[in-house]
Write a protein that holds these residues in place. Structure first.
Motif, PDB file in Angstrom:
ATOM      1  N   ILE A   1      -0.431  -1.571  -4.303  1.00 10.61           N
ATOM      2  CA  ILE A   1      -1.891  -1.458  -4.201  1.00 10.61           C
ATOM      3  C   ILE A   1      -2.273  -0.148  -4.885  1.00 10.61           C
ATOM      4  O   ILE A   1      -1.961   0.934  -4.393  1.00 10.61           O
ATOM      5  CB  ILE A   1      -2.360  -1.464  -2.734  1.00 10.61           C
ATOM      6  N   HIS A   2      -2.943  -0.256  -6.020  1.00 11.93           N
ATOM      7  CA  HIS A   2      -3.232   0.901  -6.868  1.00 11.93           C
ATOM      8  C   HIS A   2      -4.731   1.184  -6.830  1.00 11.93           C
ATOM      9  O   HIS A   2      -5.543   0.347  -7.221  1.00 11.93           O
ATOM     10  CB  HIS A   2      -2.780   0.608  -8.300  1.00 11.93           C
ATOM     11  N   SER A   3      -5.092   2.365  -6.340  1.00  9.24           N
ATOM     12  CA  SER A   3      -6.516   2.679  -6.164  1.00  9.24           C
ATOM     13  C   SER A   3      -7.090   3.535  -7.287  1.00  9.24           C
ATOM     14  O   SER A   3      -8.220   3.992  -7.199  1.00  9.24           O
ATOM     15  CB  SER A   3      -6.731   3.385  -4.823  1.00  9.24           C
TER      16      SER A   3
ATOM     17  N   ARG B   1       3.572   3.615  -4.522  1.00  8.06           N
ATOM     18  CA  ARG B   1       2.627   4.421  -5.315  1.00  8.06           C
ATOM     19  C   ARG B   1       3.083   4.528  -6.770  1.00  8.06           C
ATOM     20  O   ARG B   1       4.217   4.949  -7.034  1.00  8.06           O
ATOM     21  CB  ARG B   1       2.481   5.818  -4.701  1.00  8.06           C
TER      22      ARG B   1
ATOM     23  N   THR C   1     -12.036  -2.748  -4.687  1.00  3.09           N
ATOM     24  CA  THR C   1     -11.727  -1.377  -4.256  1.00  3.09           C
ATOM     25  C   THR C   1     -10.387  -0.898  -4.791  1.00  3.09           C
ATOM     26  O   THR C   1     -10.076   0.286  -4.717  1.00  3.09           O
ATOM     27  CB  THR C   1     -11.704  -1.288  -2.719  1.00  3.09           C
ATOM     28  N   HIS C   2      -9.572  -1.828  -5.314  1.00  2.00           N
ATOM     29  CA  HIS C   2      -8.252  -1.447  -5.799  1.00  2.00           C
ATOM     30  C   HIS C   2      -7.709  -2.531  -6.731  1.00  2.00           C
ATOM     31  O   HIS C   2      -8.305  -3.608  -6.861  1.00  2.00           O
ATOM     32  CB  HIS C   2      -7.283  -1.243  -4.623  1.00  2.00           C
ATOM     33  N   TYR C   3      -6.574  -2.226  -7.347  1.00  2.00           N
ATOM     34  CA  TYR C   3      -5.844  -3.195  -8.163  1.00  2.00           C
ATOM     35  C   TYR C   3      -4.566  -3.575  -7.408  1.00  2.00           C
ATOM     36  O   TYR C   3      -3.961  -2.742  -6.725  1.00  2.00           O
ATOM     37  CB  TYR C   3      -5.429  -2.595  -9.510  1.00  2.00           C
TER      38      TYR C   3
ATOM     39  N   GLN D   1      -8.723   4.565 -10.982  1.00  2.00           N
ATOM     40  CA  GLN D   1      -9.834   3.992 -11.747  1.00  2.00           C
ATOM     41  C   GLN D   1      -9.339   3.121 -12.902  1.00  2.00           C
ATOM     42  O   GLN D   1     -10.018   2.210 -13.348  1.00  2.00           O
ATOM     43  CB  GLN D   1     -10.725   5.112 -12.299  1.00  2.00           C
TER      44      GLN D   1
ATOM     45  N   GLU E   1       0.810  -1.223   0.000  1.00  2.00           N
ATOM     46  CA  GLU E   1       0.000   0.000   0.000  1.00  2.00           C
ATOM     47  C   GLU E   1       0.839   1.267   0.000  1.00  2.00           C
ATOM     48  O   GLU E   1       0.330   2.366  -0.260  1.00  2.00           O
ATOM     49  CB  GLU E   1      -0.969   0.019   1.194  1.00  2.00           C
TER      50      GLU E   1
END
Length: 344
Positions: A312-314, A276, A295-297, A316, A273
């Motif tokens: 953890i990529h949030s 980034r 909720t994420h990739y 779209q 997480e």
């Protein structure tokens, strides 16, 4: 009730050391999880506390001011919930819950009152007369808990209480178990290999590896301040960043990072997480896998360090397999741990 273990160990006749000398204290009303991989000694420790295993000479187990080391299991006044639940299939829910009270030869009126009380607390009233075989896995788990609680034990011991359930049930019942244990206000120890389960239910987690407790603390302490690479990896799946530290600069295959302190003699860890994906980050690597998790990739990236790392990529939109991406990591998110601390 307060539980204290001092110099508690277990060596089997063939010389196998299942549990190295262990110290453990559990305060009244505290819920403690023994967390670790298979074979780490957690179930052995639980069975010693219960009286199902005899510890090595020199071990001491105290319930408040009572030394129970030599007491038989039936004299320790502990409640137990097993992985298999061990319920009587030929008895109703009410009869299962009242069984231990009958063995105590309590008056019938008191047995009925206690059984009714735990039926209500565990929300099992509608199933009181139902056979065990007619219940779902989650309902059976509640019956096993109610049966263990009804005799008002000094200590409740749970061995992988949710592992027999399917994944869809486990999360909701994990939360339910946490609520019930606190409602009962009982001192409890439970064994699990599932870090999410331990962190969701326990007030304190004792992480075990190779027959000993390697770190004990609140879930937040273990997650934010692990003292070894084993704990960092087991609690929160921290990933090692293999590179060469030059003071507060870490040189990696895919770029450089600023460290929060001198990295000499340390191994650097980061959690997914905190990785980034950004247009201008100082690290660069190639996307190897992308998993959509609602909720994420979860994006797996190679070329940054010797092994793949995850982010953890949030956003779209996620990068595609084969893309090259840039990443950044806040120095404060990096964990520097002694390289020799890995005990796994």
């Amino acid at each position: 009730m307060t539980l204290r273990l001092t110099h508690t160990a277990k060596t089997y006749p063939d010389g196998t050391k299942a549990l190295l000398p262990t110290e453990l204290s559990v305060c009244k009303g505290e819920i403690v999880s023994l967390l670790g991989p298979s074979g780490c000694g957690k179930t052995t420790l639980l069975r010693i506390i219960a009286g199902l295993e005899t510890p090595d000479a020199g071990s001491d187990i105290w319930f408040d001011d009572d030394n129970v080391t030599a007491l038989a299991v039936e004299d320790r006044q502990v409640g137990m919930v097993f992985q298999s639940y061990a319920l009587f299939p030929n008895m109703s829910v009410r009869a299962n819950i009242g069984y231990g009270l009958k063995m105590q030869k309590l008056p019938k009126a008191e047995i009925d009152a206690r059984v009714t009380e735990v039926l209500e607390m565990c929300q099992l009233q509608p199933f009181a007369s139902r056979a065990i075989t007619a219940l779902s896995g989650g309902q059976r788990q509640r019956v096993a808990l109610a049966r263990a609680i009804a005799p008002r034990p000094r200590l409740l011991l749970l061995d992988e209480p949710l592992s027999a359930l399917d994944a869809s049930l486990r999360e909701s019942l994990r939360d339910e178990l946490a609520v019930l244990l606190r409602e009962f206000d009982i001192t409890a120890i439970f064994v699990t290999h599932d870090q999410d389960e331990a962190m969701a239910i326990a007030d304190r987690v004792a992480v075990m590896s190779h027959g000993r407790v390697v770190q004990s603390g609140s879930p937040e302490e273990l997650y934010r301040n692990p003292t070894s690479s084993f704990v960092a990896g087991f609690v929160g799946n921290a990933m090692a960043l293999s590179g060469k530290a030059d003071g507060t600069t870490l040189h990696l295959e895919g770029g450089t990072l600023t460290l929060p302190s001198d990295g000499a003699g340390q191994t650097v860890y980061v959690r997914a997480e905190d990785v980034r994906i950004e247009e201008s980050g100082p690290l660069r690597g190639k996307v190897e896998a992308v998993t959509f998790l609602g909720t994420h990739y979860r994006v797996v990236i190679s070329g940054v360090t010797s092994g793949a790392i995850a982010s953890i990529h949030s956003g779209q939109i996620a990068p595609k397999v084969g893309d090259f991406v840039n990443m950044s990591i806040n120095p404060e998110a990096l964990m520097l741990l002694p390289t020799e601390a890995d005990v796994a």
